[in-house]
Write a protein that holds these residues in place. Structure first.
Motif, PDB file in Angstrom:
ATOM      1  N   LEU A  17       0.885  -1.164  -0.007  1.00  0.00           N
ATOM      2  CA  LEU A  17       0.006  -0.018   0.043  1.00  0.00           C
ATOM      3  C   LEU A  17       0.823   1.134  -0.033  1.00  0.00           C
ATOM      4  O   LEU A  17       1.785   1.436   0.982  1.00  0.00           O
ATOM      5  CB  LEU A  17      -1.063  -0.075   1.061  1.00  0.00           C
ATOM      6  CG  LEU A  17      -1.834  -1.301   1.458  1.00  0.00           C
ATOM      7  CD1 LEU A  17      -2.476  -1.260   2.970  1.00  0.00           C
ATOM      8  CD2 LEU A  17      -2.821  -1.614   0.293  1.00  0.00           C
ATOM      9  N   ILE A  18       0.792   2.116  -1.029  1.00  0.00           N
ATOM     10  CA  ILE A  18       1.802   3.266  -1.183  1.00  0.00           C
ATOM     11  C   ILE A  18       0.814   4.580  -1.287  1.00  0.00           C
ATOM     12  O   ILE A  18      -0.110   4.695  -1.776  1.00  0.00           O
ATOM     13  CB  ILE A  18       2.231   3.010  -2.492  1.00  0.00           C
ATOM     14  CG1 ILE A  18       3.419   1.653  -2.478  1.00  0.00           C
ATOM     15  CG2 ILE A  18       3.289   4.366  -2.753  1.00  0.00           C
ATOM     16  CD1 ILE A  18       3.527   1.378  -3.915  1.00  0.00           C
ATOM     17  N   ARG A  19       1.315   5.231  -0.279  1.00  0.00           N
ATOM     18  CA  ARG A  19       0.633   6.698  -0.204  1.00  0.00           C
ATOM     19  C   ARG A  19       1.319   7.714  -1.429  1.00  0.00           C
ATOM     20  O   ARG A  19       2.614   7.630  -1.460  1.00  0.00           O
ATOM     21  CB  ARG A  19       0.639   7.357   1.045  1.00  0.00           C
ATOM     22  CG  ARG A  19      -0.196   8.584   1.106  1.00  0.00           C
ATOM     23  CD  ARG A  19      -0.174   9.359   2.602  1.00  0.00           C
ATOM     24  NE  ARG A  19      -0.600  10.681   2.831  1.00  0.00           N
ATOM     25  CZ  ARG A  19      -0.923  11.364   3.583  1.00  0.00           C
ATOM     26  NH1 ARG A  19      -0.347  11.179   4.852  1.00  0.00           N
ATOM     27  NH2 ARG A  19      -1.447  12.501   3.352  1.00  0.00           N
ATOM     28  N   HIS A  20       0.576   8.511  -2.069  1.00  0.00           N
ATOM     29  CA  HIS A  20       1.095   9.323  -2.993  1.00  0.00           C
ATOM     30  C   HIS A  20       2.056  10.141  -2.305  1.00  0.00           C
ATOM     31  O   HIS A  20       2.389  10.522  -0.951  1.00  0.00           O
ATOM     32  CB  HIS A  20       0.120  10.224  -3.721  1.00  0.00           C
ATOM     33  CG  HIS A  20      -0.725  11.109  -2.738  1.00  0.00           C
ATOM     34  ND1 HIS A  20      -0.266  12.186  -2.211  1.00  0.00           N
ATOM     35  CD2 HIS A  20      -1.890  11.032  -1.887  1.00  0.00           C
ATOM     36  CE1 HIS A  20      -1.120  12.747  -1.241  1.00  0.00           C
ATOM     37  NE2 HIS A  20      -2.106  11.981  -1.201  1.00  0.00           N
ATOM     38  N   GLY A  21       2.782  11.185  -3.088  1.00  0.00           N
ATOM     39  CA  GLY A  21       3.935  12.097  -2.586  1.00  0.00           C
ATOM     40  C   GLY A  21       3.227  13.286  -2.239  1.00  0.00           C
ATOM     41  O   GLY A  21       2.258  13.313  -2.379  1.00  0.00           O
ATOM     42  N   THR A  48      12.151   8.792  -4.957  1.00  0.00           N
ATOM     43  CA  THR A  48      13.543   8.293  -5.451  1.00  0.00           C
ATOM     44  C   THR A  48      13.475   6.738  -4.743  1.00  0.00           C
ATOM     45  O   THR A  48      13.899   5.693  -5.312  1.00  0.00           O
ATOM     46  CB  THR A  48      14.825   9.033  -5.297  1.00  0.00           C
ATOM     47  OG1 THR A  48      14.422  10.087  -6.417  1.00  0.00           O
ATOM     48  CG2 THR A  48      15.920   8.192  -5.842  1.00  0.00           C
ATOM     49  N   PRO A  49      13.625   6.788  -3.587  1.00  0.00           N
ATOM     50  CA  PRO A  49      14.067   5.480  -2.730  1.00  0.00           C
ATOM     51  C   PRO A  49      12.964   4.540  -3.027  1.00  0.00           C
ATOM     52  O   PRO A  49      13.335   3.260  -3.507  1.00  0.00           O
ATOM     53  CB  PRO A  49      13.660   5.865  -1.190  1.00  0.00           C
ATOM     54  CG  PRO A  49      14.095   7.471  -1.074  1.00  0.00           C
ATOM     55  CD  PRO A  49      13.535   7.806  -2.526  1.00  0.00           C
ATOM     56  N   LEU A  50      11.563   4.869  -3.185  1.00  0.00           N
ATOM     57  CA  LEU A  50      10.633   3.921  -3.687  1.00  0.00           C
ATOM     58  C   LEU A  50      10.874   3.318  -5.232  1.00  0.00           C
ATOM     59  O   LEU A  50      10.741   2.174  -5.519  1.00  0.00           O
ATOM     60  CB  LEU A  50       9.345   4.267  -3.623  1.00  0.00           C
ATOM     61  CG  LEU A  50       8.552   4.463  -2.316  1.00  0.00           C
ATOM     62  CD1 LEU A  50       6.960   4.951  -2.532  1.00  0.00           C
ATOM     63  CD2 LEU A  50       8.447   3.023  -1.607  1.00  0.00           C
ATOM     64  N   ARG A  51      11.115   4.080  -5.999  1.00  0.00           N
ATOM     65  CA  ARG A  51      11.534   3.884  -7.306  1.00  0.00           C
ATOM     66  C   ARG A  51      12.640   2.908  -7.224  1.00  0.00           C
ATOM     67  O   ARG A  51      12.655   1.801  -8.105  1.00  0.00           O
ATOM     68  CB  ARG A  51      11.857   5.027  -8.202  1.00  0.00           C
ATOM     69  CG  ARG A  51      12.062   4.808  -9.654  1.00  0.00           C
ATOM     70  CD  ARG A  51      12.145   6.044 -10.661  1.00  0.00           C
ATOM     71  NE  ARG A  51      13.070   7.025 -10.302  1.00  0.00           N
ATOM     72  CZ  ARG A  51      12.900   8.165  -9.649  1.00  0.00           C
ATOM     73  NH1 ARG A  51      11.696   8.492  -9.170  1.00  0.00           N
ATOM     74  NH2 ARG A  51      13.875   8.881  -9.344  1.00  0.00           N
ATOM     75  N   LYS A  52      13.657   3.197  -6.609  1.00  0.00           N
ATOM     76  CA  LYS A  52      14.851   2.332  -6.551  1.00  0.00           C
ATOM     77  C   LYS A  52      14.553   0.779  -5.906  1.00  0.00           C
ATOM     78  O   LYS A  52      14.923  -0.290  -6.346  1.00  0.00           O
ATOM     79  CB  LYS A  52      15.955   2.702  -5.766  1.00  0.00           C
ATOM     80  CG  LYS A  52      16.648   4.038  -6.290  1.00  0.00           C
ATOM     81  CD  LYS A  52      17.714   4.550  -5.579  1.00  0.00           C
ATOM     82  CE  LYS A  52      18.425   5.722  -6.193  1.00  0.00           C
ATOM     83  NZ  LYS A  52      19.500   6.290  -5.367  1.00  0.00           N
ATOM     84  N   ILE A  77       7.170   5.832  -9.609  1.00  0.00           N
ATOM     85  CA  ILE A  77       8.050   4.775  -8.933  1.00  0.00           C
ATOM     86  C   ILE A  77       7.817   3.424  -9.664  1.00  0.00           C
ATOM     87  O   ILE A  77       8.452   2.401  -9.320  1.00  0.00           O
ATOM     88  CB  ILE A  77       7.316   4.515  -7.655  1.00  0.00           C
ATOM     89  CG1 ILE A  77       5.806   4.187  -7.577  1.00  0.00           C
ATOM     90  CG2 ILE A  77       7.292   5.811  -6.474  1.00  0.00           C
ATOM     91  CD1 ILE A  77       5.164   3.646  -6.517  1.00  0.00           C
ATOM     92  N   ALA A  78       7.029   3.527 -10.696  1.00  0.00           N
ATOM     93  CA  ALA A  78       6.787   2.312 -11.736  1.00  0.00           C
ATOM     94  C   ALA A  78       6.533   2.718 -12.814  1.00  0.00           C
ATOM     95  O   ALA A  78       5.824   2.309 -13.620  1.00  0.00           O
ATOM     96  CB  ALA A  78       5.695   1.451 -11.030  1.00  0.00           C
TER      97      ALA A  78
END
Length: 215
Positions: A17-21, A48-52, A77-78
Motif C-alpha cells: 500500500l503506497i501513499r502518494h507523494g 526516489t527511494p521507492l523507485r529504486k 515509482i513504476a
C-alpha cells in the motif's frame, strides 16, 4: 463482514500500500480529499527511494487512485509498468466537501467539525462523503481486487504474487484496519511517499493479514 477467500483454496499474496507523494496542501496541512491537485516538483526526489526499491519488481497486479497525485506517484515509482495499472476511483480519499482546502485552525471553532473529529463514523462534512459511503466503496475494492480467489494471480508457482495499490492516507488506514486483526483506523501512521507491506494468507474461509517490514 468476513474477509472471504472463496473457492476453498489456500493462497498467499503480498500487498504493498503506497501513499502518494507530497502536495502543496499536505505541506500546508489543508484537508485534501477529491480536490485534484498535483504533486510538488520536489516529490520526484522524495519518491526516489521507492523507485529504486521497486526497480526490479514485476507486479502481478497494479491499482491506482484516478486522482492526479496518485497517477504522478505511479509514474515516478513504476515507470515501466504504469501503463498496466488499473485506475480505480474507489481508491480516492474521502471527500471533505466544504472543508476541502481548509485547515484545522480555520475549522476548530465549527461545532459540526468538532463533532466530526469526535465521531467521524456518525458525522458527515457539509456536502462531503459519509463514512458509510467511504467505507463501502473501499470494501468493494477489497472484495473484488485483493480478497478474491484469483487463478491469474497464482499462475506462477514459485513466487508469491505481488500487488501494489497507490492511494491516499485515509484509504490506507482503513485497509490496514480491515486486513490486520486488532488494528484500529488511527493506529496506522503513513506519510506521503511511504509504503506499507502486508502479507495476506487465505485458508479457504478467511484472509489474515500480517504487516511485514518494508523495505
Amino acid at each position: 463482514m468476513d474477509i472471504t477467500a472463496g473457492q476453498g483454496a489456500t493462497q498467499s499474496r503480498e500487498i504493498i500500500l503506497i501513499r502518494h507523494g507530497t502536495t502543496a496542501w499536505n505541506l500546508e496541512k489543508r484537508y485534501l480529499g477529491h480536490t485534484d491537485i498535483s504533486l510538488l516538483p520536489e516529490a520526484e526526489q522524495e519518491l526516489t527511494p521507492l523507485r529504486k526499491q521497486f526497480s526490479n519488481v514485476i507486479w502481478d497486479a497494479l491499482y491506482c487512485s484516478d486522482l492526479l497525485r496518485c497517477q504522478q506517484t505511479l509514474a515516478n515509482i513504476a515507470p515501466f509498468q504504469a501503463g498496466q495499472a488499473k485506475l480505480d476511483p474507489r481508491l480516492r480519499e474521502i471527500d471533505f466537501g466544504k472543508w476541502e482546502g481548509l485547515t484545522y485552525e480555520q475549522l476548530k471553532d465549527n461545532p459540526t467539525y468538532r463533532d466530526w473529529i469526535d465521531a467521524p463514523q456518525e458525522v458527515t462534512p457539509p456536502k462531503g462523503e459519509s463514512w458509510k459511503a467511504f467505507s463501502a466503496r473501499i470494501e468493494l475494492f477489497l472484495e473484488e481486487r485483493l480478497l478474491s480467489f484469483s487463478p491469474m494471480l497464482h499462475s506462477r508457482s514459485i513466487n508469491m504474487p505481488k500487488v501494489a495499490v497507490i492511494t491516499h492516507g485515509g484509504v490506507i488506514r482503513y485497509m490496514v484496519s480491515r486486513l490486520i486483526p486488532d488494528q484500529g483506523f488511527w493506529d496506522t501512521q503513513v506519510i506521503p511517499g511511504q509504503a506499507i507491506k502486508i502479507r495476506l494468507d487465505g485458508d479457504g474461509d478467511s484472509w489474515i493479514g500480517t504487516r511485514l517490514t518494508f523495505p
